[in-house]
Design a protein around this motif. Structure first.
Motif, PDB file in Angstrom:
ATOM      1  N   ILE A   1     -20.974  94.056 -41.062  1.00  0.00           N
ATOM      2  CA  ILE A   1     -19.851  93.127 -41.050  1.00  0.00           C
ATOM      3  C   ILE A   1     -20.300  91.813 -40.433  1.00  0.00           C
ATOM      4  O   ILE A   1     -21.114  91.797 -39.506  1.00  0.00           O
ATOM      5  CB  ILE A   1     -18.671  93.710 -40.244  1.00  0.00           C
ATOM      6  N   ALA A   2     -19.785  90.700 -40.933  1.00  0.00           N
ATOM      7  CA  ALA A   2     -19.991  89.384 -40.329  1.00  0.00           C
ATOM      8  C   ALA A   2     -18.632  88.756 -40.072  1.00  0.00           C
ATOM      9  O   ALA A   2     -17.806  88.680 -40.983  1.00  0.00           O
ATOM     10  CB  ALA A   2     -20.831  88.491 -41.225  1.00  0.00           C
ATOM     11  N   VAL A   3     -18.407  88.342 -38.829  1.00  0.00           N
ATOM     12  CA  VAL A   3     -17.128  87.752 -38.432  1.00  0.00           C
ATOM     13  C   VAL A   3     -17.380  86.321 -37.977  1.00  0.00           C
ATOM     14  O   VAL A   3     -18.140  86.084 -37.026  1.00  0.00           O
ATOM     15  CB  VAL A   3     -16.464  88.563 -37.303  1.00  0.00           C
ATOM     16  N   VAL A   4     -16.742  85.363 -38.637  1.00  0.00           N
ATOM     17  CA  VAL A   4     -16.946  83.946 -38.346  1.00  0.00           C
ATOM     18  C   VAL A   4     -15.820  83.431 -37.455  1.00  0.00           C
ATOM     19  O   VAL A   4     -14.640  83.637 -37.743  1.00  0.00           O
ATOM     20  CB  VAL A   4     -17.006  83.130 -39.641  1.00  0.00           C
ATOM     21  N   THR A   5     -16.188  82.774 -36.348  1.00  0.00           N
ATOM     22  CA  THR A   5     -15.217  82.104 -35.488  1.00  0.00           C
ATOM     23  C   THR A   5     -15.564  80.618 -35.442  1.00  0.00           C
ATOM     24  O   THR A   5     -16.477  80.159 -36.130  1.00  0.00           O
ATOM     25  CB  THR A   5     -15.225  82.693 -34.066  1.00  0.00           C
ATOM     26  N   ALA A   6     -14.851  79.881 -34.607  1.00  0.00           N
ATOM     27  CA  ALA A   6     -15.064  78.437 -34.551  1.00  0.00           C
ATOM     28  C   ALA A   6     -16.449  78.066 -34.045  1.00  0.00           C
ATOM     29  O   ALA A   6     -17.010  77.044 -34.456  1.00  0.00           O
ATOM     30  CB  ALA A   6     -14.002  77.789 -33.659  1.00  0.00           C
ATOM     31  N   ASP A   7     -17.035  78.874 -33.146  1.00  0.00           N
ATOM     32  CA  ASP A   7     -18.311  78.479 -32.554  1.00  0.00           C
ATOM     33  C   ASP A   7     -19.407  79.535 -32.644  1.00  0.00           C
ATOM     34  O   ASP A   7     -20.480  79.356 -32.082  1.00  0.00           O
ATOM     35  CB  ASP A   7     -18.129  78.046 -31.105  1.00  0.00           C
ATOM     36  N   HIS A   8     -19.157  80.650 -33.331  1.00  0.00           N
ATOM     37  CA  HIS A   8     -20.220  81.631 -33.495  1.00  0.00           C
ATOM     38  C   HIS A   8     -19.924  82.562 -34.670  1.00  0.00           C
ATOM     39  O   HIS A   8     -18.794  82.601 -35.190  1.00  0.00           O
ATOM     40  CB  HIS A   8     -20.446  82.444 -32.213  1.00  0.00           C
ATOM     41  N   ILE A   9     -20.958  83.295 -35.065  1.00  0.00           N
ATOM     42  CA  ILE A   9     -20.831  84.338 -36.085  1.00  0.00           C
ATOM     43  C   ILE A   9     -21.296  85.642 -35.450  1.00  0.00           C
ATOM     44  O   ILE A   9     -22.408  85.706 -34.913  1.00  0.00           O
ATOM     45  CB  ILE A   9     -21.693  84.039 -37.322  1.00  0.00           C
ATOM     46  N   ASP A  10     -20.463  86.663 -35.508  1.00  0.00           N
ATOM     47  CA  ASP A  10     -20.847  87.981 -35.018  1.00  0.00           C
ATOM     48  C   ASP A  10     -21.317  88.846 -36.178  1.00  0.00           C
ATOM     49  O   ASP A  10     -20.611  88.968 -37.191  1.00  0.00           O
ATOM     50  CB  ASP A  10     -19.673  88.664 -34.323  1.00  0.00           C
ATOM     51  N   PHE A  11     -22.484  89.449 -36.029  1.00  0.00           N
ATOM     52  CA  PHE A  11     -23.012  90.396 -37.001  1.00  0.00           C
ATOM     53  C   PHE A  11     -22.915  91.789 -36.382  1.00  0.00           C
ATOM     54  O   PHE A  11     -23.460  92.029 -35.297  1.00  0.00           O
ATOM     55  CB  PHE A  11     -24.458  90.063 -37.350  1.00  0.00           C
ATOM     56  N   LEU A  12     -22.227  92.691 -37.070  1.00  0.00           N
ATOM     57  CA  LEU A  12     -21.976  94.018 -36.531  1.00  0.00           C
ATOM     58  C   LEU A  12     -22.392  95.100 -37.516  1.00  0.00           C
ATOM     59  O   LEU A  12     -22.363  94.894 -38.734  1.00  0.00           O
ATOM     60  CB  LEU A  12     -20.491  94.205 -36.203  1.00  0.00           C
ATOM     61  N   VAL A  13     -22.773  96.245 -36.965  1.00  0.00           N
ATOM     62  CA  VAL A  13     -22.941  97.472 -37.745  1.00  0.00           C
ATOM     63  C   VAL A  13     -21.855  98.413 -37.255  1.00  0.00           C
ATOM     64  O   VAL A  13     -21.876  98.831 -36.090  1.00  0.00           O
ATOM     65  CB  VAL A  13     -24.335  98.078 -37.562  1.00  0.00           C
ATOM     66  N   GLY A  14     -20.890  98.722 -38.121  1.00  0.00           N
ATOM     67  CA  GLY A  14     -19.706  99.425 -37.671  1.00  0.00           C
ATOM     68  C   GLY A  14     -18.985  98.555 -36.658  1.00  0.00           C
ATOM     69  O   GLY A  14     -18.682  97.389 -36.924  1.00  0.00           O
ATOM     70  N   LYS A  15     -18.748  99.087 -35.475  1.00  0.00           N
ATOM     71  CA  LYS A  15     -18.095  98.317 -34.409  1.00  0.00           C
ATOM     72  C   LYS A  15     -19.089  97.751 -33.407  1.00  0.00           C
ATOM     73  O   LYS A  15     -18.690  97.115 -32.428  1.00  0.00           O
ATOM     74  CB  LYS A  15     -17.086  99.213 -33.673  1.00  0.00           C
ATOM     75  N   ASP A  16     -20.381  97.981 -33.643  1.00  0.00           N
ATOM     76  CA  ASP A  16     -21.404  97.601 -32.668  1.00  0.00           C
ATOM     77  C   ASP A  16     -21.998  96.231 -32.989  1.00  0.00           C
ATOM     78  O   ASP A  16     -22.481  95.998 -34.107  1.00  0.00           O
ATOM     79  CB  ASP A  16     -22.528  98.635 -32.650  1.00  0.00           C
ATOM     80  N   LEU A  17     -21.970  95.349 -31.993  1.00  0.00           N
ATOM     81  CA  LEU A  17     -22.568  94.033 -32.157  1.00  0.00           C
ATOM     82  C   LEU A  17     -24.087  94.158 -32.229  1.00  0.00           C
ATOM     83  O   LEU A  17     -24.704  94.815 -31.390  1.00  0.00           O
ATOM     84  CB  LEU A  17     -22.176  93.129 -30.984  1.00  0.00           C
ATOM     85  N   VAL A  18     -24.687  93.521 -33.223  1.00  0.00           N
ATOM     86  CA  VAL A  18     -26.149  93.465 -33.350  1.00  0.00           C
ATOM     87  C   VAL A  18     -26.651  92.095 -32.920  1.00  0.00           C
ATOM     88  O   VAL A  18     -27.664  91.982 -32.226  1.00  0.00           O
ATOM     89  CB  VAL A  18     -26.594  93.771 -34.794  1.00  0.00           C
ATOM     90  N   GLY A  19     -25.971  91.043 -33.332  1.00  0.00           N
ATOM     91  CA  GLY A  19     -26.382  89.700 -32.945  1.00  0.00           C
ATOM     92  C   GLY A  19     -25.242  88.716 -33.061  1.00  0.00           C
ATOM     93  O   GLY A  19     -24.396  88.829 -33.961  1.00  0.00           O
ATOM     94  N   ARG A  20     -25.193  87.783 -32.140  1.00  0.00           N
ATOM     95  CA  ARG A  20     -24.217  86.687 -32.193  1.00  0.00           C
ATOM     96  C   ARG A  20     -24.984  85.397 -32.438  1.00  0.00           C
ATOM     97  O   ARG A  20     -25.925  85.067 -31.706  1.00  0.00           O
ATOM     98  CB  ARG A  20     -23.406  86.606 -30.904  1.00  0.00           C
ATOM     99  N   TYR A  21     -24.574  84.673 -33.466  1.00  0.00           N
ATOM    100  CA  TYR A  21     -25.233  83.421 -33.847  1.00  0.00           C
ATOM    101  C   TYR A  21     -24.356  82.268 -33.375  1.00  0.00           C
ATOM    102  O   TYR A  21     -23.246  82.058 -33.874  1.00  0.00           O
ATOM    103  CB  TYR A  21     -25.419  83.391 -35.360  1.00  0.00           C
ATOM    104  N   HIS A  22     -24.858  81.518 -32.391  1.00  0.00           N
ATOM    105  CA  HIS A  22     -24.090  80.435 -31.781  1.00  0.00           C
ATOM    106  C   HIS A  22     -24.304  79.142 -32.556  1.00  0.00           C
ATOM    107  O   HIS A  22     -25.440  78.720 -32.782  1.00  0.00           O
ATOM    108  CB  HIS A  22     -24.516  80.249 -30.326  1.00  0.00           C
ATOM    109  N   LEU A  23     -23.195  78.496 -32.935  1.00  0.00           N
ATOM    110  CA  LEU A  23     -23.301  77.271 -33.729  1.00  0.00           C
ATOM    111  C   LEU A  23     -22.341  76.191 -33.265  1.00  0.00           C
ATOM    112  O   LEU A  23     -21.987  75.286 -34.027  1.00  0.00           O
ATOM    113  CB  LEU A  23     -23.080  77.588 -35.218  1.00  0.00           C
ATOM    114  N   GLY A  24     -21.942  76.244 -32.002  1.00  0.00           N
ATOM    115  CA  GLY A  24     -21.072  75.213 -31.453  1.00  0.00           C
ATOM    116  C   GLY A  24     -21.735  73.851 -31.478  1.00  0.00           C
ATOM    117  O   GLY A  24     -22.951  73.716 -31.321  1.00  0.00           O
TER     118      GLY A  24
END
Length: 336
Positions: A31-54
């Motif tokens: 799963i990839a979840v996009v917010t205003a300042d980052h993108i969360d990449f998850l496998v199931g409910k577990d965070l694998v990496g957060r991509y900061h783009l503020g």
């Protein structure tokens, strides 16, 4: 009383060659979840990496990068307070990133001028540094064991002038207890012809967890050719470079893959203090042994593109037990 025996959940997956048993971790959705300042990449409910783009960041970066058990594989500082006996050097080395230390936009005078830099320094974050600004994030695409997110960046000088555009596509693949980020980079010389200066300060890099570093930790730095340690890996060409070691009661590792289709193979700016970076732009002046006598700089004519591709493998075990060489072969086959 009968004792229950618990077996790991398995799933049958139909492949072209027949059915295959897949572990529960591998069957979890990506799963990839996009917010205003980052993108969360998850496998199931577990965070694998957060991509900061503020837009206040000097450049986009991944942090944290977590293995399947939630173990942080890269350094937390300077995003968090330095840990006791932890490192607090090179504040621009934020977990995992792509940039370069001398980007020259031909015909555009950088302001302010920085001593020793012909163009704009996007690597360091001292006075006069450039900024890579994310201007757009497209809707994530999810399919099978992967998530893809396309982002658009502008590379700007310290005075705000754009000198280059970039399309960067981030992919996460779930292979069970091993995860792979693939980063496709498309640099467009939109404002002027671009030359990448001859410096060791680049380019696709990570700053490993302090406990995994060679100096001050218990980690091992090695490359695809079986060379071990900074002395044998620094400034050499190799298909990949890996840091691994004991952390949290187990052995874990993080690898950078250099795509063999990249037009400029990387030399490795990999250090015992915890830096590991694939640099396709350094030449003789960088000091890389593999580039001795080379003066040909990488240049993008105005209006043209340079495409690069790298991987980040988050794996259990050391390079051998984590099957890094085998995953590199798979990485090569994942090209769209």
């Amino acid at each position: 009383m009968k004792t229950k025996t618990w077996l790991p959940l398995v799933v049958l997956v139909l492949l072209g060659s027949g059915w295959r048993v897949v572990c529960a971790e591998e069957s979890k959705p990506v799963i990839a979840v996009v917010t205003a300042d980052h993108i969360d990449f998850l496998v199931g409910k577990d965070l694998v990496g957060r991509y900061h783009l503020g837009k206040d960041n000097a450049k986009p970066y991944f942090w944290p990068l977590l293995d399947a058990a939630g173990t942080p594989l890269t350094r937390d500082w300077p995003m968090t307070k330095a840990q006791p006996h932890g490192s607090s050097d090179h504040p621009h080395q934020k977990s995992a990133w792509f940039t370069h230390g001398d980007v020259i936009a031909e015909g555009i005078e950088p302001m302010p001028k920085v001593k020793g830099i012909a163009g704009v320094d996007f690597w360091a974050e001292a006075r006069g540094h450039g900024q890579t600004v994310c201007t757009q994030v497209e809707t994530p695409k999810l399919a099978d064991n992967r998530a893809d997110v396309t982002t658009h960046n502008e590379w700007r000088a310290a005075d705000g002038h754009k000198i280059m555009d970039e399309t960067r596509v981030l992919h996460l693949y779930n292979f069970g207890h091993t995860r792979l980020f693939v980063v496709d980079i498309d640099l467009l010389a939109s404002a002027a012809a671009i030359t990448f200066g001859d410096t060791k300060e680049g380019s696709f890099g990570v700053r490993i967890n302090d406990q995994l570093r060679e100096q001050g930790g218990k980690g091992t730095l090695e490359n695809a050719d079986g060379k071990v340690g900074e002395k044998n890996c620094w400034g050499q060409k190799s298909a990949w470079c890996d840091y691994s070691g004991p952390l949290g009661g187990k052995t874990v590792g993080l690898t950078i893959f250099d795509d063999p289709h990249n037009p400029y193979p990387a030399c490795w700016h990999s250090r015992g203090y915890g830096l590991m970076a694939a640099n396709p732009f350094g030449r003789s002046h960088s000091g890389f042994p593999a580039m001795q006598g080379r003066t040909d700089l990488v240049r993008i004519p105005k209006g043209e593109h340079l495409k690069l591709r790298y991987g980040l493998l988050l794996h259990p075990g050391n390079a051998r037990d984590g099957k890094v060489a085998e995953y590199y072969e798979q990485f090569k086959k994942l090209r769209d």
